[in-house]
Design a protein around this motif. Structure first.
Motif, PDB file in Angstrom:
ATOM      1  N   LYS A   1     114.766  16.992   6.871  1.00 20.23           N
ATOM      2  CA  LYS A   1     113.595  16.362   5.884  1.00 20.23           C
ATOM      3  C   LYS A   1     113.909  15.057   4.863  1.00 20.23           C
ATOM      4  CE  LYS A   1     111.092  19.698   3.337  1.00 20.23           C
ATOM      5  NZ  LYS A   1     110.446  20.569   1.708  1.00 20.23           N
TER       6      LYS A   1
ATOM      7  N   TYR B   1     113.943  12.742   7.623  1.00 23.50           N
ATOM      8  CA  TYR B   1     112.406  11.904   7.975  1.00 23.50           C
ATOM      9  C   TYR B   1     111.696  11.567   6.731  1.00 23.50           C
ATOM     10  CZ  TYR B   1     107.403  12.706   8.272  1.00 23.50           C
ATOM     11  OH  TYR B   1     105.851  12.541   8.651  1.00 23.50           O
ATOM     12  N   TYR B   2     112.242  11.208   5.159  1.00 18.20           N
ATOM     13  CA  TYR B   2     111.970  10.672   4.139  1.00 18.20           C
ATOM     14  C   TYR B   2     112.164   9.677   4.577  1.00 18.20           C
ATOM     15  CZ  TYR B   2     110.361  10.696  -0.902  1.00 18.20           C
ATOM     16  OH  TYR B   2     109.608   9.769  -1.838  1.00 18.20           O
TER      17      TYR B   2
ATOM     18  N   SER C   1     110.012   7.357   6.357  1.00 17.94           N
ATOM     19  CA  SER C   1     108.855   6.775   6.459  1.00 17.94           C
ATOM     20  C   SER C   1     108.886   6.190   5.607  1.00 17.94           C
ATOM     21  CB  SER C   1     108.170   8.256   5.551  1.00 17.94           C
ATOM     22  OG  SER C   1     108.494   9.391   6.329  1.00 17.94           O
ATOM     23  N   VAL C   2     109.791   6.200   4.753  1.00 20.01           N
ATOM     24  CA  VAL C   2     109.593   4.847   3.378  1.00 20.01           C
ATOM     25  C   VAL C   2     110.481   4.127   4.001  1.00 20.01           C
ATOM     26  CG1 VAL C   2     110.616   4.049   0.636  1.00 20.01           C
ATOM     27  CG2 VAL C   2     109.951   6.524   1.639  1.00 20.01           C
TER      28      VAL C   2
ATOM     29  N   ASP D   1     103.484  11.046   1.562  1.00 20.35           N
ATOM     30  CA  ASP D   1     104.532  11.784   1.884  1.00 20.35           C
ATOM     31  C   ASP D   1     105.241  11.030   0.712  1.00 20.35           C
ATOM     32  OD1 ASP D   1     104.396  12.786   4.044  1.00 20.35           O
ATOM     33  OD2 ASP D   1     105.962  11.935   5.303  1.00 20.35           O
ATOM     34  N   ILE D   2     104.824   9.960   0.297  1.00 19.62           N
ATOM     35  CA  ILE D   2     105.232   9.074  -0.704  1.00 19.62           C
ATOM     36  C   ILE D   2     104.564   9.829  -1.691  1.00 19.62           C
ATOM     37  CG2 ILE D   2     106.154   6.493  -1.974  1.00 19.62           C
ATOM     38  CD1 ILE D   2     106.397   5.870   0.619  1.00 19.62           C
TER      39      ILE D   2
ATOM     40  N   SER E   1     106.571  15.827   1.085  1.00 23.03           N
ATOM     41  CA  SER E   1     106.334  16.122   2.154  1.00 23.03           C
ATOM     42  C   SER E   1     106.025  16.601   2.522  1.00 23.03           C
ATOM     43  CB  SER E   1     107.688  15.684   2.570  1.00 23.03           C
ATOM     44  OG  SER E   1     108.724  16.451   2.592  1.00 23.03           O
ATOM     45  N   ASN E   2     105.126  18.275   3.394  1.00 27.92           N
ATOM     46  CA  ASN E   2     104.987  18.608   3.932  1.00 27.92           C
ATOM     47  C   ASN E   2     103.858  18.960   3.191  1.00 27.92           C
ATOM     48  OD1 ASN E   2     106.365  20.206   5.473  1.00 27.92           O
ATOM     49  ND2 ASN E   2     107.713  21.921   3.636  1.00 27.92           N
TER      50      ASN E   2
END
Lengths: 109, 270
Positions: A23, A26-27, A30-31, B197-198, B202-203
């Motif tokens: 996770k 992934y985060y 994304s950012v 997500d930000i 997440s999820n």
């Protein structure tokens, strides 16, 4: 029970930690991809250069994750050590295109 | 920008089309997230026997997975107890009817069982939350913001995209890079994932696009309170019997066998 199996049993992989690590990657992807999009848009990159910028940035972030987060030993954090490099490398592409396009348009206009 | 700037866009396009669409898409995503959370039905309280019937299977699987941590005799006694209990239907919900050799009245139709109905409803709700806002947004954009060029893409596209991305603009020779607002909608649809997500962590269930299908399928399993591989309407006794067989087949090796040797070997005391 052979040697490898034994080691797995003595020090089992915690699936929660694994999920947490995945996770985190992934985060970060994304950012950073969003931020790279902003950068590419402001720089006014076009066509291939933009995508090159994305991949260069992604590789740089992978490098940072490899050395700072995983401390050079990704095998301790993921089942496949290459996850730091390849995992989720393309999930951010759409976000990148979004912010790239937006900032490109805003700067241009 | 090698070719002279062939089009100059009005800045008010940006203020009145680009930003509103972006804002609305983000807000709709957040709304969708919360609506999905609200619509999720809380797992129903099951009676004790039904829970035991399911948990017995978990117990068997746990023994098989973690048997290596207990000594041989503990493993064997558990194995014997569990296989026997499984085969005699000890953990079944209606043990009496099983002992009386009643024909199981098992409804084969998953719709007939309340649990199955719940799952279907959850899936339906998830799909509705997905589809309705998308349809609404798309028609909103088509209705208000069609017929003009909104922005210029920073990358070239093939001519095939022209009919989609420049819909409503009647120019034959315009470069495909100039696109109308519907393509901005698509960009937002696919690209806002990380923005959600930000914002939501997440999820979240705000994301538009492909992954919702999988999530919609995955979530109802929690609502039914069932185990994976535990479909409603399935004969539980058969499952229990197969679990008993699995336990019987499981080989056991105690992890601490020869631990002294290994320890000494590790510290090179030999």
């Amino acid at each position: 029970m052979d040697r490898k199996e034994l080691e797995g049993a003595v020090a089992p992989i915690s699936s929660e930690s694994l999920a947490q690590n995945t996770k985190a990657v992934y985060y970060i992807r994304s950012v950073t991809s969003t931020i790279f999009g902003v950068g590419a848009g402001i720089l006014g990159l076009e066509s291939y250069f933009g995508f090159l910028f994305y991949f260069a940035g992604t590789a740089y972030v992978s490098l940072l994750m490899f050395f700072i987060l995983a401390k050079g030993k990704p095998a301790e954090f993921f089942t496949s050590p290459s996850y730091v490099w390849t995992g989720n490398a393309f999930t951010g592409l759409t976000s990148f295109v979004l912010t790239w396009t937006m900032l490109y348009g805003l700067v241009d206009a | 920008m090698a070719a002279a700037p062939d089009l100059v866009l009005d800045p008010s396009l940006r203020d009145w089309v680009l930003f509103p669409i972006l804002l609305v898409m983000i807000l709709v995503g957040i709304l969708r997230h919360y609506v999905t959370q609200l619509l999720q039905s809380t797992p129903k309280q099951q009676d004790l026997l039904a829970i035991r019937e399911q948990q017995a299977l978990t117990r068997g699987a746990t023994l098989r997975a973690n048997g290596k941590f207990i000594p041989q005799y503990s493993f064997l006694s558990r194995k014997q107890y569990l296989t026997q209990a499984f085969k005699e239907g000890e953990f079944l919900k209606d043990k009496e009817s099983f002992l009386n050799k009643d024909e199981p009245k098992a409804p084969a139709n998953p719709l007939a069982e309340p649990g199955g109905m719940d799952q279907m409803m959850n899936m339906l709700k998830g799909n509705m939350v997905m589809i309705v806002p998308q349809t609404l947004l798309m028609s909103w954009i088509n209705f208000f913001f069609s017929g003009f060029i909104l922005m210029k893409l920073p990358f070239p596209l093939t001519i095939r995209f022209k009919s989609i991305l420049q819909s409503g603009v009647m120019t034959r020779d315009l470069d495909v890079r100039w696109v109308s607002s519907i393509s901005w909608y698509f960009l937002c649809l696919f690209g806002l994932r990380s923005v959600y997500d930000i914002i939501l962590g997440s999820n979240n269930s705000a994301g538009g696009g492909m992954d919702m299908g999988g999530m919609g399928m995955g979530m109802p399993g929690g609502g039914g309170g069932g185990l994976p591989g535990m479909q409603p309407g399935q004969d539980v006794y058969k499952l229990h019997c197969s679990e008993a067989e699995n336990i019987e087949l499981a080989s056991h090796e105690y992890l601490l066998d020869e631990i002294e040797d290994r320890l000494l070997l590790k510290y090179e005391m030999y």
